[in-house]
Design a protein around this motif. Structure first.
Motif, PDB file in Angstrom:
ATOM      1  N   MET A 167       0.832  -1.212   0.000  1.00  0.00           N
ATOM      2  CA  MET A 167       0.000   0.000   0.000  1.00  0.00           C
ATOM      3  C   MET A 167       0.868   1.265   0.000  1.00  0.00           C
ATOM      4  O   MET A 167       0.507   2.290  -0.587  1.00  0.00           O
ATOM      5  CB  MET A 167      -0.914   0.018   1.227  1.00  0.00           C
ATOM      6  N   ALA A 168       2.020   1.185   0.676  1.00  0.00           N
ATOM      7  CA  ALA A 168       2.896   2.363   0.794  1.00  0.00           C
ATOM      8  C   ALA A 168       3.481   2.783  -0.550  1.00  0.00           C
ATOM      9  O   ALA A 168       3.737   3.974  -0.772  1.00  0.00           O
ATOM     10  CB  ALA A 168       4.023   2.071   1.789  1.00  0.00           C
ATOM     11  N   ILE A 169       3.704   1.832  -1.459  1.00  0.00           N
ATOM     12  CA  ILE A 169       4.363   2.147  -2.737  1.00  0.00           C
ATOM     13  C   ILE A 169       3.549   3.171  -3.539  1.00  0.00           C
ATOM     14  O   ILE A 169       4.059   4.249  -3.858  1.00  0.00           O
ATOM     15  CB  ILE A 169       4.649   0.859  -3.550  1.00  0.00           C
ATOM     16  N   PRO A 170       2.263   2.902  -3.866  1.00  0.00           N
ATOM     17  CA  PRO A 170       1.506   3.919  -4.624  1.00  0.00           C
ATOM     18  C   PRO A 170       1.241   5.190  -3.820  1.00  0.00           C
ATOM     19  O   PRO A 170       1.259   6.294  -4.384  1.00  0.00           O
ATOM     20  CB  PRO A 170       0.187   3.211  -4.970  1.00  0.00           C
ATOM     21  N   THR A 171       1.023   5.050  -2.507  1.00  0.00           N
ATOM     22  CA  THR A 171       0.754   6.234  -1.677  1.00  0.00           C
ATOM     23  C   THR A 171       1.927   7.203  -1.705  1.00  0.00           C
ATOM     24  O   THR A 171       1.761   8.411  -1.938  1.00  0.00           O
ATOM     25  CB  THR A 171       0.467   5.822  -0.215  1.00  0.00           C
ATOM     26  N   MET A 172       3.132   6.690  -1.471  1.00  0.00           N
ATOM     27  CA  MET A 172       4.317   7.553  -1.403  1.00  0.00           C
ATOM     28  C   MET A 172       4.714   8.091  -2.782  1.00  0.00           C
ATOM     29  O   MET A 172       5.102   9.258  -2.908  1.00  0.00           O
ATOM     30  CB  MET A 172       5.488   6.811  -0.763  1.00  0.00           C
ATOM     31  N   LEU A 173       4.613   7.261  -3.813  1.00  0.00           N
ATOM     32  CA  LEU A 173       4.958   7.729  -5.162  1.00  0.00           C
ATOM     33  C   LEU A 173       4.078   8.914  -5.567  1.00  0.00           C
ATOM     34  O   LEU A 173       4.573   9.948  -6.020  1.00  0.00           O
ATOM     35  CB  LEU A 173       4.797   6.589  -6.184  1.00  0.00           C
ATOM     36  N   ALA A 174       2.761   8.760  -5.383  1.00  0.00           N
ATOM     37  CA  ALA A 174       1.827   9.827  -5.761  1.00  0.00           C
ATOM     38  C   ALA A 174       2.036  11.066  -4.896  1.00  0.00           C
ATOM     39  O   ALA A 174       1.972  12.200  -5.404  1.00  0.00           O
ATOM     40  CB  ALA A 174       0.385   9.327  -5.622  1.00  0.00           C
ATOM     41  N   THR A 175       2.315  10.867  -3.597  1.00  0.00           N
ATOM     42  CA  THR A 175       2.515  12.005  -2.685  1.00  0.00           C
ATOM     43  C   THR A 175       3.749  12.814  -3.082  1.00  0.00           C
ATOM     44  O   THR A 175       3.721  14.047  -3.078  1.00  0.00           O
ATOM     45  CB  THR A 175       2.635  11.506  -1.228  1.00  0.00           C
ATOM     46  N   ILE A 176       4.829  12.119  -3.422  1.00  0.00           N
ATOM     47  CA  ILE A 176       6.064  12.807  -3.820  1.00  0.00           C
ATOM     48  C   ILE A 176       5.849  13.595  -5.122  1.00  0.00           C
ATOM     49  O   ILE A 176       6.281  14.742  -5.254  1.00  0.00           O
ATOM     50  CB  ILE A 176       7.233  11.799  -3.957  1.00  0.00           C
ATOM     51  N   ILE A 177       5.139  12.990  -6.081  1.00  0.00           N
ATOM     52  CA  ILE A 177       4.886  13.664  -7.365  1.00  0.00           C
ATOM     53  C   ILE A 177       3.994  14.903  -7.170  1.00  0.00           C
ATOM     54  O   ILE A 177       4.210  15.953  -7.780  1.00  0.00           O
ATOM     55  CB  ILE A 177       4.235  12.690  -8.381  1.00  0.00           C
ATOM     56  N   LEU A 178       2.982  14.781  -6.273  1.00  0.00           N
ATOM     57  CA  LEU A 178       2.020  15.871  -6.068  1.00  0.00           C
ATOM     58  C   LEU A 178       2.452  16.864  -4.986  1.00  0.00           C
ATOM     59  O   LEU A 178       1.741  17.848  -4.726  1.00  0.00           O
ATOM     60  CB  LEU A 178       0.642  15.287  -5.693  1.00  0.00           C
ATOM     61  N   ALA A 179       3.616  16.631  -4.364  1.00  0.00           N
ATOM     62  CA  ALA A 179       4.083  17.482  -3.255  1.00  0.00           C
ATOM     63  C   ALA A 179       4.098  18.973  -3.606  1.00  0.00           C
ATOM     64  O   ALA A 179       3.675  19.798  -2.773  1.00  0.00           O
ATOM     65  CB  ALA A 179       5.466  17.027  -2.792  1.00  0.00           C
ATOM     66  N   PRO A 180       4.557  19.391  -4.807  1.00  0.00           N
ATOM     67  CA  PRO A 180       4.572  20.835  -5.112  1.00  0.00           C
ATOM     68  C   PRO A 180       3.193  21.490  -5.007  1.00  0.00           C
ATOM     69  O   PRO A 180       3.084  22.653  -4.615  1.00  0.00           O
ATOM     70  CB  PRO A 180       5.098  20.881  -6.554  1.00  0.00           C
ATOM     71  N   LYS A 181       2.116  20.737  -5.340  1.00  0.00           N
ATOM     72  CA  LYS A 181       0.754  21.279  -5.247  1.00  0.00           C
ATOM     73  C   LYS A 181       0.397  21.563  -3.784  1.00  0.00           C
ATOM     74  O   LYS A 181      -0.236  22.574  -3.474  1.00  0.00           O
ATOM     75  CB  LYS A 181      -0.250  20.289  -5.846  1.00  0.00           C
ATOM     76  N   VAL A 182       0.796  20.647  -2.878  1.00  0.00           N
ATOM     77  CA  VAL A 182       0.514  20.820  -1.445  1.00  0.00           C
ATOM     78  C   VAL A 182       1.308  22.004  -0.898  1.00  0.00           C
ATOM     79  O   VAL A 182       0.784  22.819  -0.122  1.00  0.00           O
ATOM     80  CB  VAL A 182       0.844  19.536  -0.646  1.00  0.00           C
ATOM     81  N   ILE A 183       2.575  22.112  -1.291  1.00  0.00           N
ATOM     82  CA  ILE A 183       3.437  23.201  -0.809  1.00  0.00           C
ATOM     83  C   ILE A 183       2.862  24.560  -1.220  1.00  0.00           C
ATOM     84  O   ILE A 183       2.795  25.500  -0.407  1.00  0.00           O
ATOM     85  CB  ILE A 183       4.884  23.025  -1.342  1.00  0.00           C
TER      86      ILE A 183
END
Length: 458
Positions: A428-444
């Motif tokens: 479960m962590a693999i897709p969660t972390m990959l997507a979070t890292i890619i979308l991080a600039p939007k959150v910032i």
């Protein structure tokens, strides 16, 4: 069963290899430095949000910030804290606690990002109802081409959300603390009866939906956390002279691994200890796994950053406070060296050593409430995955598999259940972390806008 046990152990070992360690810890550190520790400066604001200061009944969502956090915490504050810590110390010694702390601090940043994303990119299920969680922020944030990654998360979530570890440890606690001393234990037959009782209680609540789950957990969890806290503080008070020595040992042993009994990792026992601490830390607070964002995605708010800040409090409460208290209780009483017990029984031994007559029964009450409340929350996570994969009309089907799995958890070994859940948490962590890292600039970007508005209001 021995063959299946060995297979699950190999699967868990393979899943929790160097790539996942880099993704979870390296990814979490990347997120902390990218946002320059900004959310950590607003923990006071997070508490104000949690208290309901910014609640608006017109906002989108199903449950309050407080109910979202208690629903997420009811899945994490529980056997991960009482039993998971004991497993970590039994295998790794005091040093494992330090690496659980590291996992928690990094996990606070990860939770901020994943929970913010789960509100920023809420999707709709086949009934047109608003939903949140990794599978939705993958498809809504990254686009429909990423659907296979979202489906991968949901398939892993169907197994990862099963309550087998919690049930296994609650059954062990009831047997060791209540039935065996009274000569009422009759092997598998007793385990099946416990499983059936737990399945019945769970069925009554989970078939009532999220509203009933969140109302039940928001009442039960805080009271039991308080009772557990009071008991552990009493144990530490009795053994207060031992506390400085063991706090020092946690730090020194983290880099010497003098008491570590597990397999080496990256060519050494310290590497093995780091991996053990991070695995147990991830099981305790679930940061980066993707379960908690499903609860936080249902929060009644139109400000994603608010929910991210509330979610950050989870690992702090869960690992830095509750796990540390449990660890110190096990260490200062000396039972981690004098007892051959593992899991929940080791924690119970620490309680019995200091509070001989009532300790184990009060602990059993906490364990029962923590475990049963986590049964409610995990069912919600599983039905969300089922709904995403097979449509909202079919999500109820999952509950029947879920309830049946309770009996499986009650009648199998600790090692088999912990390796099964570890494996699917890793997946479960693999897709969660990959997507979070890619979308991080939007959150910032969203976070900077939100905190700038907050400063202007002040």
């Amino acid at each position: 069963m021995q063959i299946i046990d060995t297979l699950f152990a190999k699967m868990a070992s393979l899943a929790w290899g160097l790539p996942l360690l880099i993704l979870l810890m390296g990814g979490g550190l990347y997120l902390i430095f990218r946002i320059r520790f900004l959310p950590f400066r607003y923990l006071g604001h997070a508490l104000a949000v949690l208290r309901g200061k910014y609640d608006d009944t017109n906002d989108v969502g199903e449950i309050s910030h407080f109910q979202a956090l208690t629903t997420a915490l009811s899945a994490t504050v529980g056997m991960g804290n009482i039993s998971g810590v004991a497993v970590a110390i039994a295998i790794g010694g005091p040093g494992a606690v330090f690496w659980m702390w590291v996992s928690a601090v990094i996990g606070m940043s990860t939770k901020f990002f994943t929970a913010s994303l789960s509100v920023m990119y809420r999707g709709k299920d086949t009934n047109g109802e608003i939903q949140g969680g990794p599978m939705y922020f993958i498809t809504e944030g990254l686009g429909k081409n990423w659907m296979p990654l979202a489906a991968f998360f949901s398939v892993a979530g169907l197994v990862g959300a099963l309550p087998v570890f919690n049930v296994n440890q609650l059954t062990q606690a009831v047997n060791d603390l209540l039935l065996k001393p009274a000569n009422l234990y009759h092997g598998t037959y007793t385990n099946i009866i416990i499983g059936v009782i737990l399945a019945t209680i769970t069925a009554i609540v989970v078939l009532g939906g999220l509203s009933r789950i969140s109302k039940t957990t928001s009442r039960l969890v805080p009271a039991m956390v308080l009772l557990y806290f009071v008991m552990v503080v009493y144990i530490l008070g009795v053994h207060y002279t031992e506390i400085p020595r063991y706090l020092a040992l946690i730090f020194t042993d983290a880099f010497s691994a003098s008491f570590y009994k597990g397999d080496a990792f990256l060519g050494g026992i310290v590497g093995g200890l780091i991996l053990l601490g991070i695995r147990r830390g991830a099981f305790s607070n679930e940061a980066g796994i993707g379960t908690a964002p499903m609860a936080h995605g249902a929060a009644k708010t139109n400000e994603p950053i608010r929910e991210g800040l509330v979610a950050m409090l989870g690992p702090a409460i869960d690992t830095l406070i509750v796990c540390t208290l449990t660890a110190l209780a096990i260490l200062v009483t000396g039972v981690w060296q004098s007892s051959d017990s593992n899991g929940v029984t080791l924690t119970a031994t620490a309680f019995t050593e200091t509070i001989p007559q009532y300790g184990k029964y009060a602990l059993l009450l906490c364990i029962a409430v923590f475990s049963i409340s986590s049964l409610f929350s995990y069912s919600y996570y599983g039905t969300k995955c089922m709904s995403f994969l097979f449509g909202a009309n079919n999500k109820g089907v999952y509950n029947y598999f879920y309830i049946a799995s309770i009996i499986l958890g009650a009648t199998t070994s600790l090692s088999m259940m912990i390796n099964l859940i570890d494996t699917f948490f890793a997946l479960m962590a693999i897709p969660t972390m990959l997507a979070t890292i890619i979308l991080a600039p939007k959150v910032i970007k969203e976070a900077r806008n939100y905190f700038a508005k907050l400063k202007n209001k002040e």
